[in-house]
Design a protein around this motif. Structure first.
Motif, PDB file in Angstrom:
ATOM      1  N   ARG A 176       0.816  -1.211   0.000  1.00 48.26           N
ATOM      2  CA  ARG A 176       0.000   0.000   0.000  1.00 48.26           C
ATOM      3  C   ARG A 176       0.856   1.270   0.000  1.00 48.26           C
ATOM      4  O   ARG A 176       0.530   2.257  -0.674  1.00 48.26           O
ATOM      5  N   LYS A 177       1.959   1.235   0.727  1.00 49.38           N
ATOM      6  CA  LYS A 177       2.780   2.434   0.865  1.00 49.38           C
ATOM      7  C   LYS A 177       3.867   2.556  -0.197  1.00 49.38           C
ATOM      8  O   LYS A 177       4.264   3.669  -0.553  1.00 49.38           O
ATOM      9  N   ALA A 178       4.361   1.420  -0.699  1.00 47.22           N
ATOM     10  CA  ALA A 178       5.515   1.473  -1.612  1.00 47.22           C
ATOM     11  C   ALA A 178       5.247   0.846  -2.967  1.00 47.22           C
ATOM     12  O   ALA A 178       6.100   0.914  -3.856  1.00 47.22           O
ATOM     13  N   GLY A 179       4.090   0.203  -3.138  1.00 44.94           N
ATOM     14  CA  GLY A 179       3.806  -0.447  -4.407  1.00 44.94           C
ATOM     15  C   GLY A 179       3.675   0.560  -5.538  1.00 44.94           C
ATOM     16  O   GLY A 179       3.335   1.722  -5.330  1.00 44.94           O
ATOM     17  N   GLY A 180       3.963   0.119  -6.753  1.00 45.78           N
ATOM     18  CA  GLY A 180       3.883   1.008  -7.909  1.00 45.78           C
ATOM     19  C   GLY A 180       5.104   0.851  -8.786  1.00 45.78           C
ATOM     20  O   GLY A 180       5.925  -0.061  -8.608  1.00 45.78           O
ATOM     21  N   SER A 181       5.261   1.769  -9.725  1.00 42.15           N
ATOM     22  CA  SER A 181       6.310   1.641 -10.735  1.00 42.15           C
ATOM     23  C   SER A 181       7.710   1.884 -10.181  1.00 42.15           C
ATOM     24  O   SER A 181       8.695   1.515 -10.808  1.00 42.15           O
ATOM     25  N   HIS A 182       7.816   2.514  -8.989  1.00 36.77           N
ATOM     26  CA  HIS A 182       9.131   2.847  -8.468  1.00 36.77           C
ATOM     27  C   HIS A 182       9.789   1.660  -7.761  1.00 36.77           C
ATOM     28  O   HIS A 182      11.017   1.564  -7.740  1.00 36.77           O
ATOM     29  N   MET A 183       9.023   0.787  -7.149  1.00 38.05           N
ATOM     30  CA  MET A 183       9.588  -0.303  -6.360  1.00 38.05           C
ATOM     31  C   MET A 183       9.483  -1.633  -7.095  1.00 38.05           C
ATOM     32  O   MET A 183       8.430  -1.986  -7.617  1.00 38.05           O
ATOM     33  N   LEU A 184      10.590  -2.372  -7.123  1.00 38.95           N
ATOM     34  CA  LEU A 184      10.583  -3.733  -7.654  1.00 38.95           C
ATOM     35  C   LEU A 184      10.315  -4.750  -6.558  1.00 38.95           C
ATOM     36  O   LEU A 184       9.529  -5.678  -6.727  1.00 38.95           O
ATOM     37  N   PHE A 185      10.986  -4.580  -5.396  1.00 40.07           N
ATOM     38  CA  PHE A 185      10.842  -5.511  -4.288  1.00 40.07           C
ATOM     39  C   PHE A 185      10.794  -4.753  -2.965  1.00 40.07           C
ATOM     40  O   PHE A 185      11.483  -3.750  -2.792  1.00 40.07           O
ATOM     41  N   GLY A 186       9.976  -5.253  -2.070  1.00 40.49           N
ATOM     42  CA  GLY A 186       9.988  -4.791  -0.687  1.00 40.49           C
ATOM     43  C   GLY A 186      10.168  -5.999   0.210  1.00 40.49           C
ATOM     44  O   GLY A 186       9.413  -6.978   0.104  1.00 40.49           O
ATOM     45  N   LEU A 187      11.174  -5.976   1.057  1.00 43.31           N
ATOM     46  CA  LEU A 187      11.473  -7.122   1.901  1.00 43.31           C
ATOM     47  C   LEU A 187      11.559  -6.698   3.363  1.00 43.31           C
ATOM     48  O   LEU A 187      12.104  -5.637   3.680  1.00 43.31           O
ATOM     49  N   LEU A 188      11.043  -7.542   4.222  1.00 48.00           N
ATOM     50  CA  LEU A 188      11.267  -7.408   5.659  1.00 48.00           C
ATOM     51  C   LEU A 188      11.981  -8.673   6.106  1.00 48.00           C
ATOM     52  O   LEU A 188      11.493  -9.787   5.864  1.00 48.00           O
ATOM     53  N   ILE A 189      13.133  -8.488   6.740  1.00 45.74           N
ATOM     54  CA  ILE A 189      14.021  -9.599   7.053  1.00 45.74           C
ATOM     55  C   ILE A 189      14.369  -9.561   8.536  1.00 45.74           C
ATOM     56  O   ILE A 189      14.645  -8.494   9.096  1.00 45.74           O
TER      57      ILE A 189
ATOM     58  N   ILE B 194      15.383  -1.367  11.289  1.00 45.37           N
ATOM     59  CA  ILE B 194      14.420  -0.668  12.134  1.00 45.37           C
ATOM     60  C   ILE B 194      14.503  -1.135  13.583  1.00 45.37           C
ATOM     61  O   ILE B 194      13.888  -0.545  14.466  1.00 45.37           O
ATOM     62  N   ALA B 195      15.247  -2.202  13.811  1.00 47.03           N
ATOM     63  CA  ALA B 195      15.558  -2.724  15.145  1.00 47.03           C
ATOM     64  C   ALA B 195      16.759  -3.647  14.964  1.00 47.03           C
ATOM     65  O   ALA B 195      17.075  -4.036  13.826  1.00 47.03           O
ATOM     66  N   PRO B 196      17.468  -3.981  16.030  1.00 46.37           N
ATOM     67  CA  PRO B 196      18.565  -4.935  15.876  1.00 46.37           C
ATOM     68  C   PRO B 196      18.100  -6.229  15.210  1.00 46.37           C
ATOM     69  O   PRO B 196      17.126  -6.831  15.648  1.00 46.37           O
ATOM     70  N   GLU B 197      18.768  -6.585  14.107  1.00 41.27           N
ATOM     71  CA  GLU B 197      18.506  -7.817  13.353  1.00 41.27           C
ATOM     72  C   GLU B 197      17.181  -7.789  12.597  1.00 41.27           C
ATOM     73  O   GLU B 197      16.749  -8.812  12.065  1.00 41.27           O
ATOM     74  N   VAL B 198      16.539  -6.618  12.510  1.00 41.35           N
ATOM     75  CA  VAL B 198      15.285  -6.484  11.761  1.00 41.35           C
ATOM     76  C   VAL B 198      15.503  -5.442  10.666  1.00 41.35           C
ATOM     77  O   VAL B 198      15.680  -4.255  10.961  1.00 41.35           O
ATOM     78  N   CYS B 199      15.477  -5.884   9.408  1.00 39.03           N
ATOM     79  CA  CYS B 199      15.838  -5.018   8.291  1.00 39.03           C
ATOM     80  C   CYS B 199      14.661  -4.839   7.326  1.00 39.03           C
ATOM     81  O   CYS B 199      14.012  -5.802   6.918  1.00 39.03           O
ATOM     82  N   LEU B 200      14.412  -3.585   6.962  1.00 37.50           N
ATOM     83  CA  LEU B 200      13.464  -3.251   5.902  1.00 37.50           C
ATOM     84  C   LEU B 200      14.265  -2.831   4.686  1.00 37.50           C
ATOM     85  O   LEU B 200      15.127  -1.955   4.768  1.00 37.50           O
ATOM     86  N   MET B 201      14.000  -3.466   3.549  1.00 37.38           N
ATOM     87  CA  MET B 201      14.710  -3.151   2.309  1.00 37.38           C
ATOM     88  C   MET B 201      13.705  -2.929   1.184  1.00 37.38           C
ATOM     89  O   MET B 201      12.844  -3.770   0.931  1.00 37.38           O
ATOM     90  N   LEU B 202      13.832  -1.785   0.519  1.00 35.53           N
ATOM     91  CA  LEU B 202      13.008  -1.452  -0.642  1.00 35.53           C
ATOM     92  C   LEU B 202      13.940  -1.307  -1.834  1.00 35.53           C
ATOM     93  O   LEU B 202      14.865  -0.478  -1.812  1.00 35.53           O
ATOM     94  N   ILE B 203      13.722  -2.110  -2.866  1.00 36.35           N
ATOM     95  CA  ILE B 203      14.624  -2.161  -4.022  1.00 36.35           C
ATOM     96  C   ILE B 203      13.958  -1.511  -5.217  1.00 36.35           C
ATOM     97  O   ILE B 203      12.826  -1.836  -5.581  1.00 36.35           O
ATOM     98  N   SER B 204      14.689  -0.584  -5.844  1.00 38.32           N
ATOM     99  CA  SER B 204      14.200   0.169  -6.993  1.00 38.32           C
ATOM    100  C   SER B 204      15.050  -0.152  -8.212  1.00 38.32           C
ATOM    101  O   SER B 204      16.190  -0.605  -8.095  1.00 38.32           O
ATOM    102  N   LYS B 205      14.503   0.114  -9.379  1.00 40.86           N
ATOM    103  CA  LYS B 205      15.246  -0.170 -10.607  1.00 40.86           C
ATOM    104  C   LYS B 205      16.180   0.958 -11.001  1.00 40.86           C
ATOM    105  O   LYS B 205      16.961   0.824 -11.954  1.00 40.86           O
ATOM    106  N   SER B 206      16.116   2.088 -10.313  1.00 40.87           N
ATOM    107  CA  SER B 206      16.924   3.236 -10.691  1.00 40.87           C
ATOM    108  C   SER B 206      17.353   4.020  -9.463  1.00 40.87           C
ATOM    109  O   SER B 206      16.667   4.040  -8.442  1.00 40.87           O
ATOM    110  N   GLY B 207      18.513   4.680  -9.581  1.00 44.49           N
ATOM    111  CA  GLY B 207      18.987   5.548  -8.518  1.00 44.49           C
ATOM    112  C   GLY B 207      18.666   7.009  -8.752  1.00 44.49           C
ATOM    113  O   GLY B 207      19.189   7.881  -8.051  1.00 44.49           O
ATOM    114  N   ASP B 208      17.800   7.288  -9.720  1.00 47.77           N
ATOM    115  CA  ASP B 208      17.415   8.669 -10.022  1.00 47.77           C
ATOM    116  C   ASP B 208      16.779   9.335  -8.809  1.00 47.77           C
ATOM    117  O   ASP B 208      16.110   8.673  -8.004  1.00 47.77           O
ATOM    118  N   PRO B 209      16.937  10.662  -8.674  1.00 48.01           N
ATOM    119  CA  PRO B 209      16.346  11.377  -7.529  1.00 48.01           C
ATOM    120  C   PRO B 209      14.843  11.140  -7.384  1.00 48.01           C
ATOM    121  O   PRO B 209      14.332  11.055  -6.266  1.00 48.01           O
TER     122      PRO B 209
END
Length: 217
Positions: free
Chosen positions: A57-70, A131-146
């Motif tokens: 809901r917050k990150a979906g769309g053309s800018h994000m390829l993957f959203g991971l919570l690890i 976001i906490a010790p050993e808890v990682c949020l990663m959002l992967i995009s196809k471009s590094g453009d501003p």
């Protein structure tokens, strides 16, 4: 190497010693590599689904390829664009990448990242935050453009805020501390250890090592 078999890789490999050493260590201790599979965090289906809905809901769309919570080396949730999929080997490389960097675990990072099964001739870009010790949020995009950076950065703030506001963050941290289980919990006599891989999902599970396998001797 197909074009130049004598190409010297040393310049490209400069600074990658922590990643390579950590990779070798994990390959010696984790069955994920010889199974070519992912270990998922044990957490309720409702919580996992809610996390996925929030990221989408917050990150979906053309800018994000993957959203991971690890959590640690385990996947809690993966949200992806319909046009791509994340290969298990790519996930293992991502895990090694984020867990090899001490600085990344203490700061929000926007960094190029190699995901060869998605883009074999270049880099994707990842917004990484522990976001906490050993808890990682990663959002992967196809471009590094501003434009992509601004969108992903804003989405990251909304996701983290949503995790706290809905109580999902507390559930994630609690699952981190309660994840390991024993083969004895299954109630099967003489069963000491096992590794199970689901060939359809490329996920695996295994209990912790209990005595005598956990004894230092």
């Amino acid at each position: 190497f197909e074009k130049r078999s004598n190409y010297d890789l040393r310049e490209l490999l400069g600074g990658t010693e922590p990643q390579l050493l950590n990779l070798m260590h994990r390959m010696n201790h984790s069955p994920a590599f010889f199974l070519d599979a992912i270990k998922c965090q044990r957490i309720s289906r409702q919580v996992r689904q809610s996390i996925g809905d929030l990221i989408h809901r917050k990150a979906g769309g053309s800018h994000m390829l993957f959203g991971l919570l690890i959590v640690k080396d385990r996947l809690v949730q993966l949200v992806r664009s319909k046009s791509v999929s994340l290969h298990s080997q790519d996930f293992l490389l991502i895990m090694n990448f984020i867990n090899s960097s001490q600085s990344m675990q203490h700061a929000v990072t926007w960094t190029p990242i190699c995901v060869p099964h998605v883009f074999s001739t270049g880099f994707l870009w990842a917004f990484v935050e522990f976001i906490a010790p050993e808890v990682c949020l990663m959002l992967i995009s196809k471009s590094g453009d501003p434009e992509y950076f601004e969108h992903i950065s804003a989405a990251r703030e909304q996701i983290v805020s949503g995790l706290y506001d809905t109580g999902l963050f507390e559930a994630i941290v609690q699952s981190k501390d309660e994840d390991d289980y024993s083969a004895r919990d299954l109630g099967i006599r003489e069963l000491r250890h096992f590794v199970y891989k689901n060939e359809d999902t490329l996920q695996f599970t295994a209990p912790r090592f209990d005595s005598p396998f956990s004894d230092p001797s």
